[in-house]
Scaffold this motif. Structure first.
Motif: not given
Length: 294
Positions: A6-23, A50-58
């Protein structure tokens, strides 16, 4: 067992990202997106098993805080944000056990721009077009992370946590390697020389799309001054030069086409380091021979 945070603060910008995106979807007008510093996110994933391709927070310039519902492993990499876990100092670039209900909080990094948070199991939001990445331009993927958001975690992977305890941090950027073209012939020889010899400064006009640079004006050859270029495909790392003569370097959420000449292209591996440049950073370009097959 699946958990959540559960997110309690975000800072200037926080997004969900994975390494590979949508090539491979540029023909649909869909950019790749994904983590701005893919190497840092992959490292964080490896640290928690985790698998390297898992999503995390940027996390841009720190400020993120969250609580986990169940005891789990967390790793923070990339820009060295000070970490506190349950009010106590935490560590960077290592897997840390976070007890259920404890708050993880990231401070402002003294250098670099984007930190990455991996949680064992990965952020398990629903994928869109095969990716969990937030594309801030196209509006694809999960929304930008907000205070109060509850993000699901995937089940812990069957693989054990790696034996490595601490991994090295990400090195700073001294130069970005660049191959010339496809439109460097639009620029005078003096402009090409200035492009490669200038210590450019990243301006405040910077985000996940890319960043503009401040420095000398790169002049076109006389016969192409004021000429129009039909839109053509651009990729991550493309260095466009608009009429102002100051370059723009494209990052993860770049458009799929552009109408300004591209003087050079940063090597793909170096765009991860480019993703850590904050406003005021100095950057140089170092010309290299195109890799085989390009």
């Amino acid at each position: 067992m699946r958990g959540s945070l559960t997110v309690t603060a975000t800072g200037p910008l926080t997004t969900v990202q994975d390494p590979d995106g949508r090539p491979g979807r540029a023909d649909l007008g869909v950019g790749v997106s994904g983590a701005a510093d893919r190497a840092a996110l992959r490292l964080a994933n490896r640290l928690v098993g985790n698998d390297e391709a898992a999503a995390g927070l940027e996390v841009t310039l720190g400020g993120l805080a969250f609580r986990v519902a169940t005891t789990t492993l967390v790793a923070v990499t990339g820009a060295p944000s000070p970490v506190r876990i349950g009010g106590c100092p935490g560590d960077l670039h290592r897997a840390v056990v976070v007890p259920a209900g404890a708050e993880v909080r990231l401070g402002t990094p003294p250098c670099g721009l984007r930190s990455y948070v991996a949680v064992r199991g990965g952020i398990a939001v629903d994928p869109v077009l095969g990716s969990r990445a937030t594309d801030t331009v196209a509006g694809l993927g999960p929304p930008v992370v907000g205070t109060g958001h509850e993000l699901p975690l995937g089940p812990p992977p069957a693989s054990p946590v790696p034996a490595v305890d601490v991994a090295p941090g990400i090195a700073g950027v001294a130069a970005l390697r660049v191959v010339m073209g496809p439109r460097h012939d639009w620029f005078a020889d003096e402009a090409v020389t200035a492009f490669l010899r200038t210590a450019w400064t990243v301006t405040d006009d910077a985000n996940r799309v890319g960043f503009r640079l401040d420095g000398p004006e790169l002049e076109r050859v006389p016969e192409l001054r004021g000429a129009e270029l039909p839109s053509e495909g651009v990729i991550r790392g493309s260095v466009q030069v608009p009429p102002s003569g100051r370059p723009t370097v494209f990052l993860a959420d770049h458009p799929v086409t552009g109408g300004y000449p591209v003087i050079g292209v940063v090597l793909d591996v170096d765009t991860d380091r480019a993703g850590q440049l904050r406003p005021g950073s100095a950057v140089r370009f170092r010309r290299v021979t195109p890799p085989p097959g390009t």
